[in-house]
Write an enzyme that holds these catalytic residues in place. Sequence first.
Site, short mmCIF file in Angstrom:
data_model
loop_
_atom_site.label_atom_id
_atom_site.label_comp_id
_atom_site.label_asym_id
_atom_site.label_seq_id
_atom_site.Cartn_x
_atom_site.Cartn_y
_atom_site.Cartn_z
N ARG A 129 8.49 -1.99 22.44
CA ARG A 129 8.57 -3.45 22.40
C ARG A 129 8.58 -3.95 20.96
O ARG A 129 7.81 -3.46 20.13
CB ARG A 129 7.37 -4.05 23.13
CG ARG A 129 7.33 -5.57 23.09
CD ARG A 129 5.98 -6.11 23.49
NE ARG A 129 5.62 -5.73 24.85
CZ ARG A 129 6.11 -6.32 25.94
NH1 ARG A 129 6.95 -7.31 25.84
NH2 ARG A 129 5.74 -5.89 27.13
N ALA A 131 -0.30 -1.87 13.97
CA ALA A 131 0.11 -2.91 14.92
C ALA A 131 -0.19 -2.49 16.36
O ALA A 131 -0.79 -3.23 17.12
CB ALA A 131 1.59 -3.22 14.77
N GLY A 136 0.83 -1.20 0.00
CA GLY A 136 0.00 0.00 0.00
C GLY A 136 0.87 1.25 0.00
O GLY A 136 0.83 2.05 -0.91
N PHE A 137 1.65 1.39 1.08
CA PHE A 137 2.58 2.52 1.22
C PHE A 137 1.85 3.86 1.09
O PHE A 137 2.39 4.82 0.56
CB PHE A 137 3.71 2.43 0.20
CG PHE A 137 4.31 1.05 0.10
CD1 PHE A 137 4.98 0.51 1.19
CD2 PHE A 137 4.17 0.28 -1.04
CE1 PHE A 137 5.51 -0.77 1.13
CE2 PHE A 137 4.70 -1.00 -1.11
CZ PHE A 137 5.37 -1.52 -0.03
N ILE A 186 -0.84 -5.50 5.09
CA ILE A 186 -0.40 -5.11 3.75
C ILE A 186 1.06 -5.54 3.52
O ILE A 186 1.76 -4.99 2.68
CB ILE A 186 -0.57 -3.59 3.53
CG1 ILE A 186 0.26 -2.79 4.54
CG2 ILE A 186 -2.03 -3.21 3.65
CD1 ILE A 186 0.28 -1.28 4.23
N LEU A 190 7.37 -6.67 18.65
CA LEU A 190 6.29 -7.67 18.74
C LEU A 190 6.65 -8.97 18.03
O LEU A 190 6.23 -10.05 18.44
CB LEU A 190 4.99 -7.09 18.16
CG LEU A 190 4.46 -5.86 18.91
CD1 LEU A 190 3.34 -5.20 18.12
CD2 LEU A 190 3.98 -6.24 20.30
N GLU A 230 7.34 2.67 9.13
CA GLU A 230 7.89 3.74 8.29
C GLU A 230 9.26 4.24 8.75
O GLU A 230 9.94 4.97 8.04
CB GLU A 230 6.91 4.93 8.27
CG GLU A 230 5.56 4.54 7.72
CD GLU A 230 4.47 5.55 8.03
OE1 GLU A 230 3.78 5.98 7.11
OE2 GLU A 230 4.32 5.92 9.21
N LYS A 233 11.23 -10.90 13.60
CA LYS A 233 11.44 -11.18 12.18
C LYS A 233 10.70 -10.16 11.30
O LYS A 233 11.28 -9.54 10.42
CB LYS A 233 10.98 -12.60 11.85
CG LYS A 233 11.32 -13.04 10.44
CD LYS A 233 10.95 -14.50 10.18
CE LYS A 233 11.90 -15.44 10.90
NZ LYS A 233 11.75 -16.84 10.46
#
Lengths: 744, 178
Positions: A623, A520, A249-250, A476, A625, A700, A628
């Site tokens: 934190r 998130a 999306g960005f 996304i 989450l 971002e 990876k």
Amino acid sequence: MRLPLADMYNTPDERNLLDTMKQGVIGKPLDRPEGPLKVSGTATYSAEWKIDGFVEGVLVLAGIPQGTVKTIHRDPVLAMPGVLAVLADEAMVRRSVQGTAGKAPVQDVHTVDYFAQPVALVVAETFEQARDAALALKVDYDDAQVPVAFDPESPDAEVEQPSDEEPVVGGDLDQAMREAAFSIDVEYHTPGHASAAMEPHATIAYWEDDHLILRGSYQMLAYNVKEIADCLSMPAKKVRIIAPYVGGGFGSKLGITHEAVAAAIAAKALDRPVRVVMTRQQVFQTVMRRSETRQRVRLATDAAGKIIGLGHEAHVSNLPGEDFAEPVTQATEFLYGGENRLLKVEVARICRMTAGSVRAPGEAVGMQVLEAAMDELAEAVGIDPVELRKRNLPGKVPVEGTPYSSRMLVEALEQGAAQFGWDKRKPAPCQTREGDWWIGMGVASAARVNMLTLAEARVTLKADGTALVESDQTDIGTGTYAILGQIAGEMLGLPISQVKVVLGDTSLPPGAGSGGSFGAISTGSAVMRACEAIREKLAKHMESDADELEIRDGMASFDGRERSLVELLDGKDIAEVGSIKPGKTLKDFSQASYGAFFAEVAVHAFTGEVRVRRMTGAFGFGRVLNAKTARSQCLGGMVWGIGSALTEELAFDTRDGHLVNHDLAEYHVPVHADVPALEVILLEERDAAASPLQAKGVGELGICGAAGAIANAVRNACGVRVRSFPLTLDKVLPHLPDPFASAA
Amino acid sequence: MVSSTAMAVVNGVANPLPADPRRTLLEWLREDLGLTGTKKGCDHGQCGACTVLVEGRRINSCLSLAQLHDGDEIETIEAIGTPDKLAPLQRAFVTHDGFQCGYCTPGQICSAKALMQELADGWASAQTEDLTARPSPTPEELRERMSGNICRCGAYSNIIAALEEVIAADADHQGTVA
Ligand code: FES
Ligand code: FES
């Protein structure tokens, strides 16, 4: 089901619940649960749903920059094989919707606002038929009589102060500049950028009675249903959008755009499902661009290199009537000290496609320029650029006086420098030559504001001891499926294999959507709160206190007693909706994610070609989450930084505002060969003000300043300071030192 | 007009080619055969999302008309492995997080599979120093050879890491593991 928990986030949640849980899945570098679908081609993106009997629509774009549609020569096209309709409706949209607008953009395609604006939709049985008919459609126009500006620097362009961006003014910057021991006053330019998400915008629309269903590639579904509904003057509750997988999306899919509205209108008119997929060229020409910028940066220091004055003024552009103005100085407000300051953005009204959010609006271009200017300042003062940054971190936000929630910038600079080998950098340019290449190193800080937004999610602990997490939140590519499962698994004491996450359907509770790096933490906080409510119920069954209830691998324990969840649930599911709303913590604290970039480049001594050889990023965003997927977000940002530094540039014809390089052959995003093995350091921290998860946004951060580090490395390599991004060969070559002279 | 007997074998199954001469191989795979694992990112040969294997070699299926493939053997991502039975390359993409949105991914994997064969066959690239020796899979070689596959999410470092792992595991019999 009970009502959502009290949800306004007014005080930092210091309980730090996730760290007290026992499952041990939070933060772990787990694979994405949807990975096997994506790598086998079985994840279904919007255009790929098998909807019975759908027909194909292709948009027709305007061949003039401004004016009105006089005649659409429908008949010859309607006579072509397979053609079903030619639509040019008042409800079709002229512009894309800005992120979180939740309402219709400018509608009615009988007026043309910019070159290549959609003016009609041709629908046919097959794609080839529709495409050929769209190409054949002849449209007559009346050109606009009012002269308009196509160039943001044109004297004809009206320049305004954006309504929602007050300038920041403190002290007396001019005086600080006069009294400074060291100062710089420089002008930089950044070009427009395109999101260029890999999946072109696509929608399949169909009606079931008076309900509209869209399989549409969008980022923020809860807002998108309102936008579509407003466009079609229908109630939002009769619109459903389904988007379990979104091919990037960005920013370009924050708000609904041309194809979705056109598909919905055509489906109604034809009483058949209609699919509209934009061509790659149409995406470039009609969806949000990032505005080009002209930025003046003034920095003044005392004799010790402490900033006493800071000016950052930006000139950006957008169509008349658009509220959005690239918030270039957003991070400058809180990053460095200097009470004498002037930060402001002005917007030139020009005739090009809508300017809006492209990954990290504001910081992406603001930070790369500020950080290049900081490098110039370090040179002027004569101190190491890492040291200059460390010396200028204020205790509170200048002018406003707000405290920082947390700030890992010093750690990022120090750990990044150590890992990268910054101590090997030679301060003066042109010191290292390898064959035909000059080698140099550069540094930049990273900063991106953190935002918590409205979000809801439902968690169901099923009688069989598995959990289901549901929200209209999108993934996304950000890793949402993974992290929401990890939050629920940690809170409910379940191995990750026992947690299922279902996303991207507006029949589920409204999540935050994917944008502004807030998906998130916002939807994750809602999931956490739903889990808290479930834990309270379980605690009652267990006759314990929720805070002291320990659950691991489906076994609950309290005070030496142990029972399985299945036993506790006794055949009944527990479903809870959790929610979060931004509250006072957003105002009481300056919240941002921070980091540092270190880049090593090679500059060809004869051609000026720049290659990034190594790049390290160190990031602190509360934190982690999932180590990876968080790392991948950082990597992706840094790749965007490489593009912004070296190749990406929207090129407009200033006579009519038409985008010249409207495809991936001419708009150069980085490819494999442009990207070395990037190194990412994740700095763990806890930020209770940011969210109950103690996490901040990361989507971002990796781009915010990255291009500055590369530009600074170019300067260090060959002595050339380019104040216009991207650093293409033509800008470097004329200033290169004699290639035959050996390293100084 | 294509003959009514024109067929191509896709993932082991023979299928009649489409009647419309404008239909690209990509469009045919996605729309007529329902093999939507192959993606359309640009339709102009600029992104690699549509990469498939024709007679074992990678091509951009958007740049090739379906009717040109009479008698060809075509392999798409769906035949490389399934969610329950991933090929080593696919597994390595998952482990190394060699994707984000996943839209470029089938193309990257098809490209990588063909790349391994090209290395095994001794094909040179612009990065190959010694044109007479079998090229070695250095990161530079891999990046050069993968550069027709754009990933806007920027998963490049992880994609190369995934390839390196699979190629290392396959050191003895190059080109067969994928
Ligand atoms: S879709 Fe074929 S190369 Fe982009
Ligand atoms: S994973 Fe999104 S474009 Fe590669």
